[in-house]
Design a protein around this motif. Sequence first.
Motif, PDB file in Angstrom:
ATOM      1  N   GLY A  17       8.048   6.281 -18.657  1.00  0.00           N
ATOM      2  CA  GLY A  17       9.390   6.328 -18.071  1.00  0.00           C
ATOM      3  C   GLY A  17      10.427   6.793 -19.079  1.00  0.00           C
ATOM      4  O   GLY A  17      11.328   7.580 -18.749  1.00  0.00           O
ATOM      5  N   LEU A  18      10.326   6.316 -20.316  1.00  0.00           N
ATOM      6  CA  LEU A  18      11.278   6.731 -21.353  1.00  0.00           C
ATOM      7  C   LEU A  18      11.174   8.228 -21.628  1.00  0.00           C
ATOM      8  O   LEU A  18      12.195   8.896 -21.843  1.00  0.00           O
ATOM      9  N   ARG A  19       9.941   8.760 -21.613  1.00  0.00           N
ATOM     10  CA  ARG A  19       9.786  10.205 -21.841  1.00  0.00           C
ATOM     11  C   ARG A  19      10.408  11.011 -20.705  1.00  0.00           C
ATOM     12  O   ARG A  19      11.039  12.049 -20.936  1.00  0.00           O
ATOM     13  N   GLN A  20      10.216  10.545 -19.469  1.00  0.00           N
ATOM     14  CA  GLN A  20      10.843  11.229 -18.329  1.00  0.00           C
ATOM     15  C   GLN A  20      12.366  11.215 -18.462  1.00  0.00           C
ATOM     16  O   GLN A  20      13.038  12.207 -18.218  1.00  0.00           O
ATOM     17  N   LEU A  21      12.892  10.051 -18.835  1.00  0.00           N
ATOM     18  CA  LEU A  21      14.341   9.932 -19.011  1.00  0.00           C
ATOM     19  C   LEU A  21      14.820  10.860 -20.121  1.00  0.00           C
ATOM     20  O   LEU A  21      15.845  11.549 -19.972  1.00  0.00           O
ATOM     21  N   GLN A  22      14.084  10.932 -21.203  1.00  0.00           N
ATOM     22  CA  GLN A  22      14.446  11.807 -22.315  1.00  0.00           C
ATOM     23  C   GLN A  22      14.465  13.270 -21.879  1.00  0.00           C
ATOM     24  O   GLN A  22      15.388  14.021 -22.220  1.00  0.00           O
ATOM     25  N   GLU A  23      13.458  13.667 -21.101  1.00  0.00           N
ATOM     26  CA  GLU A  23      13.412  15.052 -20.604  1.00  0.00           C
ATOM     27  C   GLU A  23      14.588  15.348 -19.676  1.00  0.00           C
ATOM     28  O   GLU A  23      15.141  16.449 -19.684  1.00  0.00           O
ATOM     29  N   ALA A  24      14.980  14.337 -18.870  1.00  0.00           N
ATOM     30  CA  ALA A  24      16.045  14.548 -17.890  1.00  0.00           C
ATOM     31  C   ALA A  24      17.413  14.715 -18.547  1.00  0.00           C
ATOM     32  O   ALA A  24      18.248  15.477 -18.064  1.00  0.00           O
ATOM     33  N   VAL A  25      17.654  13.997 -19.665  1.00  0.00           N
ATOM     34  CA  VAL A  25      18.998  14.025 -20.251  1.00  0.00           C
ATOM     35  C   VAL A  25      19.087  14.882 -21.510  1.00  0.00           C
ATOM     36  O   VAL A  25      20.183  15.170 -21.984  1.00  0.00           O
ATOM     37  N   GLY A  26      17.942  15.296 -22.051  1.00  0.00           N
ATOM     38  CA  GLY A  26      17.948  16.218 -23.186  1.00  0.00           C
ATOM     39  C   GLY A  26      18.627  15.653 -24.422  1.00  0.00           C
ATOM     40  O   GLY A  26      18.325  14.548 -24.867  1.00  0.00           O
ATOM     41  N   ASP A  27      19.595  16.403 -24.963  1.00  0.00           N
ATOM     42  CA  ASP A  27      20.237  16.026 -26.221  1.00  0.00           C
ATOM     43  C   ASP A  27      21.059  14.741 -26.113  1.00  0.00           C
ATOM     44  O   ASP A  27      21.436  14.161 -27.133  1.00  0.00           O
ATOM     45  N   ARG A  28      21.351  14.331 -24.899  1.00  0.00           N
ATOM     46  CA  ARG A  28      22.140  13.099 -24.720  1.00  0.00           C
ATOM     47  C   ARG A  28      21.298  11.845 -24.958  1.00  0.00           C
ATOM     48  O   ARG A  28      21.824  10.750 -25.036  1.00  0.00           O
ATOM     49  N   PHE A  29      19.984  12.014 -25.088  1.00  0.00           N
ATOM     50  CA  PHE A  29      19.087  10.874 -25.298  1.00  0.00           C
ATOM     51  C   PHE A  29      19.108  10.479 -26.767  1.00  0.00           C
ATOM     52  O   PHE A  29      18.688  11.228 -27.636  1.00  0.00           O
ATOM     53  N   MET A  30      19.614   9.276 -27.051  1.00  0.00           N
ATOM     54  CA  MET A  30      19.761   8.821 -28.437  1.00  0.00           C
ATOM     55  C   MET A  30      18.523   8.097 -28.947  1.00  0.00           C
ATOM     56  O   MET A  30      18.103   8.278 -30.089  1.00  0.00           O
ATOM     57  N   ARG A  31      17.941   7.237 -28.092  1.00  0.00           N
ATOM     58  CA  ARG A  31      16.821   6.418 -28.544  1.00  0.00           C
ATOM     59  C   ARG A  31      16.132   5.781 -27.343  1.00  0.00           C
ATOM     60  O   ARG A  31      16.787   5.419 -26.367  1.00  0.00           O
ATOM     61  N   GLY A  32      14.810   5.656 -27.437  1.00  0.00           N
ATOM     62  CA  GLY A  32      14.047   4.915 -26.436  1.00  0.00           C
ATOM     63  C   GLY A  32      13.197   3.866 -27.133  1.00  0.00           C
ATOM     64  O   GLY A  32      12.431   4.191 -28.041  1.00  0.00           O
ATOM     65  N   LEU A  33      13.359   2.619 -26.727  1.00  0.00           N
ATOM     66  CA  LEU A  33      12.626   1.519 -27.361  1.00  0.00           C
ATOM     67  C   LEU A  33      11.788   0.773 -26.330  1.00  0.00           C
ATOM     68  O   LEU A  33      12.260   0.508 -25.213  1.00  0.00           O
ATOM     69  N   VAL A  34      10.572   0.436 -26.716  1.00  0.00           N
ATOM     70  CA  VAL A  34       9.793  -0.566 -25.993  1.00  0.00           C
ATOM     71  C   VAL A  34       9.880  -1.837 -26.833  1.00  0.00           C
ATOM     72  O   VAL A  34       9.342  -1.896 -27.946  1.00  0.00           O
ATOM     73  N   LEU A  35      10.609  -2.834 -26.332  1.00  0.00           N
ATOM     74  CA  LEU A  35      10.730  -4.107 -27.031  1.00  0.00           C
ATOM     75  C   LEU A  35       9.571  -5.001 -26.624  1.00  0.00           C
ATOM     76  O   LEU A  35       9.323  -5.199 -25.431  1.00  0.00           O
ATOM     77  N   HIS A  36       8.875  -5.582 -27.620  1.00  0.00           N
ATOM     78  CA  HIS A  36       7.700  -6.375 -27.269  1.00  0.00           C
ATOM     79  C   HIS A  36       7.496  -7.502 -28.273  1.00  0.00           C
ATOM     80  O   HIS A  36       8.232  -7.633 -29.270  1.00  0.00           O
ATOM     81  N   ASP A  37       6.483  -8.312 -28.023  1.00  0.00           N
ATOM     82  CA  ASP A  37       6.219  -9.529 -28.783  1.00  0.00           C
ATOM     83  C   ASP A  37       5.478  -9.186 -30.074  1.00  0.00           C
ATOM     84  O   ASP A  37       4.251  -9.310 -30.170  1.00  0.00           O
ATOM     85  N   HIS A  38       6.246  -8.732 -31.074  1.00  0.00           N
ATOM     86  CA  HIS A  38       5.611  -8.275 -32.319  1.00  0.00           C
ATOM     87  C   HIS A  38       6.568  -8.485 -33.483  1.00  0.00           C
ATOM     88  O   HIS A  38       7.715  -8.913 -33.287  1.00  0.00           O
ATOM     89  N   ASP A  39       6.117  -8.148 -34.688  1.00  0.00           N
ATOM     90  CA  ASP A  39       6.945  -8.362 -35.875  1.00  0.00           C
ATOM     91  C   ASP A  39       7.192  -7.098 -36.681  1.00  0.00           C
ATOM     92  O   ASP A  39       7.701  -7.164 -37.796  1.00  0.00           O
ATOM     93  N   ARG A  40       6.838  -5.924 -36.126  1.00  0.00           N
ATOM     94  CA  ARG A  40       7.132  -4.694 -36.873  1.00  0.00           C
ATOM     95  C   ARG A  40       7.404  -3.534 -35.915  1.00  0.00           C
ATOM     96  O   ARG A  40       7.036  -3.566 -34.746  1.00  0.00           O
TER      97      ARG A  40
END
Length: 417
Positions: A375-398
Amino acid sequence: MNDTHHPKTLIHRKARPIVQASLADTRVVLIAGPRQAGKTTLARQFASAERPYITLDDPGALNAAKSDPVGFIRGLKRAIIDEVQRAPELILAIKESVDRDDAPGRFLLTGSANLATVPAIADSLAGRMAVIPLLPFAQSEIRSTPGRLLDRLFTGEEPSIDEDAVFGDDLLETVVRGGYPEVLRRATPARRIAWLEDYVALILDRDVRDIANVDQLDRLPRLLDVLAEHAGQLVNHSSFGAALGLSSVTAQKYVSILERLFLVRTLVPWSSNRLTRLIKTPKLHFLDSGLLATLREDEVDALRDNKTRFGPLLESFVISELMKLASWSERRLSFSHYRTKDQNEVDVVIEDRRGRIVGIEVKASATVKPEDFRGLRQLQEAVGDRFMRGLVLHDHDRVTPFSAKLQAAPLSVLWTM
């Protein structure tokens, strides 16, 4: 790590300097948020002999405000008026007063209902009032950390984490506890649950009456239980109503009331002319994950082995934390969600005034796979240069990079950055 169980000292609210700055240049300032989120504690920090504190939870003050709103306001040069939604009659009197004397900082109001959504009130004080949201404690307030994640992502910074990452059982407990100050003072889950159950009962019995005429008040607790089981899902008023014998229109009205009382929040769908297969239905969340856990009867021990059940709690927790971060950011940010008819999605799309976008996907698992970024990749393709960052937040430490602008990151970045 700071003790998150028993806050004994006054926790610094990141909204305080915003209130202070607003009082210096705006006639009316409203601190808006749910009951017991800390509005009174914050407002009373600005009380003085010249700015007396008045609460409309006091029967005498409430009666005076309702019976003679003009006379009530006329004698006040400056004042703090707590729980102003209990006497909406005061708003017009305040407008007339600040139009006669336009000095800044005349009235500091608090409201446990979202008065900005009431057209008559919003129109009356347009250009005269600053509205400052105050939700229950953010993790960055509890832990005395910067809380600048959104600002830093929108300036192009990559996510980073320090040695204080919270994951595993510590994350579970953090999410199940939530952020209400009174909950954090209670040492055991049983005491926290008891307080939250009483809290909901009080709001649904009293505060609803202050802001709306509800014919079937007894249905609201059951509706809240139904919504809790649908947290993180698309809004379906027909389904909500059918479970309680209510029409879709009535269910929609009642959900709107619960939203005005800061119990739930609906995220509008993100839209773009470049994509035609987007779902156009809002998504439902709760504004406090501890309250949601209580309504769902979810406890840490049971959730440890049931990440599917934990997912909606975690998603509401993240939404709430992001909204708290946005509330003290100098950027004007809007929130939405992205979902296509092919079931590709981004849980939160955050957009600034320049149309730049940060996308956040939430996963309850420790492992992140490349397909979690679809989904983040699709969103990035749709908005182009306006896409600043895509994060998957999850249960991890790094932090784990997946491409130049796509990373998996610990949920702790919500407060460590």
